[in-house]
Motif scaffolding. Structure first.
Motif, mmCIF file in Angstrom:
data_model
loop_
_atom_site.group_PDB
_atom_site.id
_atom_site.type_symbol
_atom_site.label_atom_id
_atom_site.label_comp_id
_atom_site.label_asym_id
_atom_site.label_seq_id
_atom_site.Cartn_x
_atom_site.Cartn_y
_atom_site.Cartn_z
ATOM 1 N N MET A 1 -6.661 0.994 -3.033
ATOM 2 C CA MET A 1 -6.145 0.366 -4.237
ATOM 3 C C MET A 1 -7.262 -0.480 -4.835
ATOM 4 O O MET A 1 -7.814 -1.327 -4.179
ATOM 5 N N GLU A 2 -7.595 -0.229 -6.068
ATOM 6 C CA GLU A 2 -8.652 -0.954 -6.775
ATOM 7 C C GLU A 2 -8.118 -2.283 -7.302
ATOM 8 O O GLU A 2 -6.936 -2.404 -7.631
ATOM 9 N N VAL A 3 -8.984 -3.271 -7.400
ATOM 10 C CA VAL A 3 -8.588 -4.548 -7.986
ATOM 11 C C VAL A 3 -8.197 -4.302 -9.431
ATOM 12 O O VAL A 3 -8.886 -3.603 -10.171
ATOM 13 N N GLY A 4 -7.084 -4.868 -9.858
ATOM 14 C CA GLY A 4 -6.619 -4.710 -11.228
ATOM 15 C C GLY A 4 -5.683 -3.523 -11.398
ATOM 16 O O GLY A 4 -4.964 -3.456 -12.374
ATOM 17 N N ASP A 5 -5.688 -2.568 -10.468
ATOM 18 C CA ASP A 5 -4.754 -1.448 -10.520
ATOM 19 C C ASP A 5 -3.421 -1.908 -9.943
ATOM 20 O O ASP A 5 -3.370 -2.576 -8.920
ATOM 21 N N TYR A 6 -2.354 -1.503 -10.602
ATOM 22 C CA TYR A 6 -1.036 -1.862 -10.115
ATOM 23 C C TYR A 6 -0.444 -0.684 -9.364
ATOM 24 O O TYR A 6 -0.623 0.463 -9.747
ATOM 25 N N THR A 7 0.237 -0.996 -8.287
ATOM 26 C CA THR A 7 0.849 0.029 -7.449
ATOM 27 C C THR A 7 2.236 -0.447 -7.036
ATOM 28 O O THR A 7 2.527 -1.641 -7.069
ATOM 29 N N LEU A 8 3.064 0.494 -6.652
ATOM 30 C CA LEU A 8 4.369 0.140 -6.117
ATOM 31 C C LEU A 8 4.213 -0.119 -4.627
ATOM 32 O O LEU A 8 3.719 0.736 -3.893
ATOM 33 N N ASP A 50 -0.905 -5.799 -7.928
ATOM 34 C CA ASP A 50 -2.279 -5.341 -7.681
ATOM 35 C C ASP A 50 -2.660 -5.691 -6.246
ATOM 36 O O ASP A 50 -1.892 -6.319 -5.508
ATOM 37 N N ALA A 51 -3.867 -5.275 -5.850
ATOM 38 C CA ALA A 51 -4.309 -5.449 -4.461
ATOM 39 C C ALA A 51 -4.356 -6.917 -4.054
ATOM 40 O O ALA A 51 -3.959 -7.274 -2.943
ATOM 41 N N ALA A 52 -4.826 -7.771 -4.956
ATOM 42 C CA ALA A 52 -4.934 -9.194 -4.633
ATOM 43 C C ALA A 52 -3.557 -9.806 -4.396
ATOM 44 O O ALA A 52 -3.348 -10.559 -3.437
ATOM 45 N N LEU A 72 7.644 -6.656 9.737
ATOM 46 C CA LEU A 72 7.423 -6.406 8.309
ATOM 47 C C LEU A 72 6.781 -5.036 8.186
ATOM 48 O O LEU A 72 5.973 -4.648 9.030
ATOM 49 N N ARG A 73 7.118 -4.329 7.118
ATOM 50 C CA ARG A 73 6.447 -3.070 6.795
ATOM 51 C C ARG A 73 6.107 -3.085 5.318
ATOM 52 O O ARG A 73 6.922 -3.495 4.490
ATOM 53 N N PHE A 74 4.908 -2.619 5.006
ATOM 54 C CA PHE A 74 4.438 -2.508 3.627
ATOM 55 C C PHE A 74 4.072 -1.050 3.397
ATOM 56 O O PHE A 74 3.241 -0.497 4.119
ATOM 57 N N TYR A 75 4.681 -0.438 2.405
ATOM 58 C CA TYR A 75 4.376 0.942 2.031
ATOM 59 C C TYR A 75 3.708 0.903 0.665
ATOM 60 O O TYR A 75 4.300 0.440 -0.310
ATOM 61 N N TYR A 76 2.489 1.385 0.588
ATOM 62 C CA TYR A 76 1.715 1.375 -0.646
ATOM 63 C C TYR A 76 1.846 2.758 -1.278
ATOM 64 O O TYR A 76 1.234 3.720 -0.823
ATOM 65 N N LEU A 77 2.657 2.861 -2.327
ATOM 66 C CA LEU A 77 3.006 4.155 -2.904
ATOM 67 C C LEU A 77 2.090 4.581 -4.045
ATOM 68 O O LEU A 77 2.282 5.652 -4.607
ATOM 69 N N GLY A 78 1.119 3.771 -4.398
ATOM 70 C CA GLY A 78 0.172 4.150 -5.439
ATOM 71 C C GLY A 78 0.711 3.901 -6.829
ATOM 72 O O GLY A 78 1.830 3.440 -7.022
ATOM 73 N N ASN A 79 -0.125 4.219 -7.828
ATOM 74 C CA ASN A 79 0.291 3.944 -9.201
ATOM 75 C C ASN A 79 1.041 5.119 -9.820
ATOM 76 O O ASN A 79 1.537 5.019 -10.919
ATOM 77 N N ASN A 80 1.155 6.225 -9.117
ATOM 78 C CA ASN A 80 1.932 7.360 -9.596
ATOM 79 C C ASN A 80 3.257 7.421 -8.835
ATOM 80 O O ASN A 80 3.742 8.473 -8.466
#
Length: 102
Positions: A1-8, A50-52, A72-80
């Motif tokens: 995940m890039e800084v400034g990119d938003y993801t679910l 975003d990543a931050a 705790l669980r974190f699922y990073y689903l990306g911006n799509n």
């Protein structure tokens, strides 16, 4: 995940509530999650960040739980993510990009 990119980011948690301290931890974790996303099930939140912000929220939640009793669980689903989430059932489908009213 890039800084400034938003993801679910899907945040899930399981807090042991057999004690008063556990019930207090559960309330604190839930309260924090409400600040960053929308509750889609009892212990499941969808958060667009975003990543931050994801790192910040993870650190906050890690401080609240008892790592010997809770998880705790974190699922990073990306911006799509719109093509990755399917909802069936009673709860109304929500747009996680809508403004949060706190």
């Amino acid at each position: 995940m890039e800084v400034g990119d938003y993801t679910l980011v899907l945040i899930t948690y399981d807090v042991n509530t057999e004690t008063a301290a556990g019930k207090k931890r559960l309330r604190k974790v839930a309260k924090q999650c409400v600040n960053y996303g929308k509750r889609v099930q009892n212990s499941v939140f969808e958060c667009v960040m975003d990543a931050a912000k994801a790192r910040q929220v993870k650190a906050i939640l890690e401080e609240l739980i008892d790592k010997d009793k809770d998880s705790l669980r974190f699922y990073y689903l990306g911006n799509n993510y719109k093509n990755k989430v399917e909802h069936i059932g009673a709860k109304e489908t929500i747009n996680v990009e809508d403004v949060l009213i706190i």
